[in-house]
Motif scaffolding. Structure first.
Motif, PDB file in Angstrom:
ATOM      1  N   TYR A   1      10.804 -10.321  53.207  1.00 49.57           N
ATOM      2  CA  TYR A   1      10.632 -11.551  53.977  1.00 49.57           C
ATOM      3  C   TYR A   1      11.518 -12.646  53.401  1.00 49.57           C
ATOM      4  O   TYR A   1      11.470 -12.928  52.208  1.00 49.57           O
ATOM      5  CB  TYR A   1       9.164 -11.998  53.942  1.00 49.57           C
ATOM      6  N   PRO A   2      12.353 -13.266  54.214  1.00 47.89           N
ATOM      7  CA  PRO A   2      13.277 -14.271  53.686  1.00 47.89           C
ATOM      8  C   PRO A   2      12.551 -15.536  53.248  1.00 47.89           C
ATOM      9  O   PRO A   2      11.481 -15.858  53.757  1.00 47.89           O
ATOM     10  CB  PRO A   2      14.195 -14.550  54.869  1.00 47.89           C
ATOM     11  N   ALA A   3      13.141 -16.239  52.344  1.00 45.80           N
ATOM     12  CA  ALA A   3      12.601 -17.527  51.907  1.00 45.80           C
ATOM     13  C   ALA A   3      13.028 -18.586  52.915  1.00 45.80           C
ATOM     14  O   ALA A   3      14.217 -18.885  53.049  1.00 45.80           O
ATOM     15  CB  ALA A   3      13.120 -17.865  50.515  1.00 45.80           C
ATOM     16  N   LEU A   4      12.066 -19.137  53.658  1.00 45.03           N
ATOM     17  CA  LEU A   4      12.363 -20.083  54.718  1.00 45.03           C
ATOM     18  C   LEU A   4      12.105 -21.503  54.241  1.00 45.03           C
ATOM     19  O   LEU A   4      11.162 -21.764  53.497  1.00 45.03           O
ATOM     20  CB  LEU A   4      11.500 -19.796  55.946  1.00 45.03           C
ATOM     21  N   THR A   5      12.954 -22.419  54.688  1.00 44.72           N
ATOM     22  CA  THR A   5      12.765 -23.814  54.299  1.00 44.72           C
ATOM     23  C   THR A   5      11.668 -24.447  55.134  1.00 44.72           C
ATOM     24  O   THR A   5      11.463 -24.110  56.299  1.00 44.72           O
ATOM     25  CB  THR A   5      14.071 -24.618  54.480  1.00 44.72           C
ATOM     26  N   ARG A   6      10.912 -25.368  54.565  1.00 42.57           N
ATOM     27  CA  ARG A   6       9.862 -26.082  55.265  1.00 42.57           C
ATOM     28  C   ARG A   6      10.293 -27.502  55.625  1.00 42.57           C
ATOM     29  O   ARG A   6       9.491 -28.281  56.123  1.00 42.57           O
ATOM     30  CB  ARG A   6       8.596 -26.147  54.401  1.00 42.57           C
ATOM     31  N   GLU A   7      11.527 -27.851  55.367  1.00 42.05           N
ATOM     32  CA  GLU A   7      12.012 -29.196  55.664  1.00 42.05           C
ATOM     33  C   GLU A   7      12.767 -29.215  56.996  1.00 42.05           C
ATOM     34  O   GLU A   7      13.563 -28.321  57.278  1.00 42.05           O
ATOM     35  CB  GLU A   7      12.933 -29.693  54.545  1.00 42.05           C
ATOM     36  N   TYR A   8      12.485 -30.239  57.812  1.00 38.93           N
ATOM     37  CA  TYR A   8      13.175 -30.381  59.087  1.00 38.93           C
ATOM     38  C   TYR A   8      14.625 -30.787  58.857  1.00 38.93           C
ATOM     39  O   TYR A   8      14.914 -31.753  58.130  1.00 38.93           O
ATOM     40  CB  TYR A   8      12.481 -31.433  59.964  1.00 38.93           C
TER      41      TYR A   8
END
Length: 366
Positions: free
Chosen positions: A54-61
């Motif tokens: 599972y890729p590391a996804l950013t939580r910042e817009y």
């Protein structure tokens, strides 16, 4: 492991499906991404995964992210997907689109002044059986390109032409609903106030034929002729004070407008209604106005059948109007139910079945 030949004339068993899935996963473990994509990208959903996959996804817009042409072209578009994505029956859909998107529109009155009125717009097109769906936002975008113009039926028709072209559709319609204000004088006191009329405008493009339709809700008081006579009988024969019953009533007039005739202004069709049934509900009322309204009702007692025919008489005499429908609802003060009538002229509004809640939509809330 034995692999049996597939018999497509029967449903595979759970055991056979389990064997096939195991075989597919065994092949995919040694295959690279390109091979899997060549066979079917959906195979990746059948493969076991681990947290490390599972890729590391950013939580910042990403406020500064910009969309270029290549990125936009790569975005998924399921609504315009292939026929294979259709769910349910492969059937044409007569109306699909959006309802109640609101915007201010400029409307001109007979006095010549334009006024900006909040308008609710519904836009739909037909959808062929082999198409998955439509891009809903195209209807809005097409309409917005014309929204700054002063209203006319020609403007609506130009919007219809645009989104029929954009969506490659045969049939289309636009309906605009608004509450149109008119200043009304009281009966005797010299006061005046704003009356608001629920109006809808439609352009319907079907089978290559285009129609312009106007709908108006007219609110009036209806005094029951029978109740009036019975009340007078009680006064005359027994000296008994009695009052006839009357009630707030609503007539919805729907008319097809002749595009080659003179303009049918909103004020014109309201005036037509007042001529047919003059007991319109009042805005500003003092005692002398209330007395006048009682006298006006006594001079114009009507059953719901009378109302339908009186409106029809005026509509059929106006050369600007073709087919029409009159729906009247007298919301009884005597009964626990309403009295209703429907009268149509021409084929446009003919119907065998009515919406079960059709008459409930004629309830006036002020």
């Amino acid at each position: 492991m034995n692999v049996h030949s597939t018999d497509f004339d029967r449903e595979p068993t759970r055991g056979e499906a389990k064997e096939a899935l195991a075989l597919l996963r065994a092949w995919a473990r040694d295959a690279d991404t390109a091979e899997i994509d060549t066979l079917d990208p959906a195979i990746t959903r059948l493969l076991p995964s681990s947290p490390d996959d599972y890729p590391a996804l950013t939580r910042e817009y990403a406020a500064d992210f910009t969309v270029n042409a290549d990125y936009k072209a790569d975005l998924p578009d399921l609504q315009n997907g292939p026929e294979s994505l259709i769910k349910g029956a492969h059937r044409a859909i007569q109306h699909v689109g959006i309802s109640n998107f609101r915007l201010p529109v400029q409307f001109r009155s007979t006095a010549g002044a334009a006024r900006e009125i909040e308008t609710s717009v519904t836009g739909t097109v037909s959808l062929e059986a082999d198409k998955k769906g439509i891009n809903m936002s195209r209807i809005m975008r097409s309409f917005y390109e014309h929204a700054e113009k002063e209203f006319s039926f020609e403007v609506i028709e130009a919007a219809i032409d645009d989104y029929k072209t954009d969506l490659e559709s045969f049939d289309a319609r636009i309906q605009m609903r608004l509450s149109y204000p008119m200043k009304i004088d009281s009966l005797r006191s010299g006061l005046s106030g704003w009356q608001y009329y629920d109006i809808a405008l439609e352009v319907v493009d079907q089978d290559g034929t285009r129609s312009r339709i106007l709908h108006l809700d007219y609110v009036y008081s209806s005094t029951c002729p029978c109740s009036l006579e019975l009340s007078e009988h009680a006064r005359r024969t027994r000296g008994q004070l009695a009052t006839p019953h009357s009630q707030r009533s609503v007539a919805r007039l729907s008319v097809v407008i002749d595009p080659t005739a003179d303009t049918l202004w909103f004020e014109d069709i309201v005036g037509l209604c007042r001529f047919a049934v003059p007991t319109e509900t009042q805005v500003m009322v003092k005692r002398e106005d209330e007395q006048a309204f009682a006298e006006l009702n006594a001079a114009n007692p009507i059953f719901v059948e009378d109302a339908a025919r009186l409106f029809a008489e005026r509509l059929q005499s106006d050369p600007r109007i073709g087919d029409f429908r009159v729906v009247a609802s007298h919301q009884e003060s005597l009964h626990s139910h309403d009295a209703v009538s429907v009268l149509t002229e021409g084929t446009t509004f003919e119907t065998t079945s009515l919406d079960p809640r059709f008459f409930e939509t004629l309830f006036h809330t002020g």
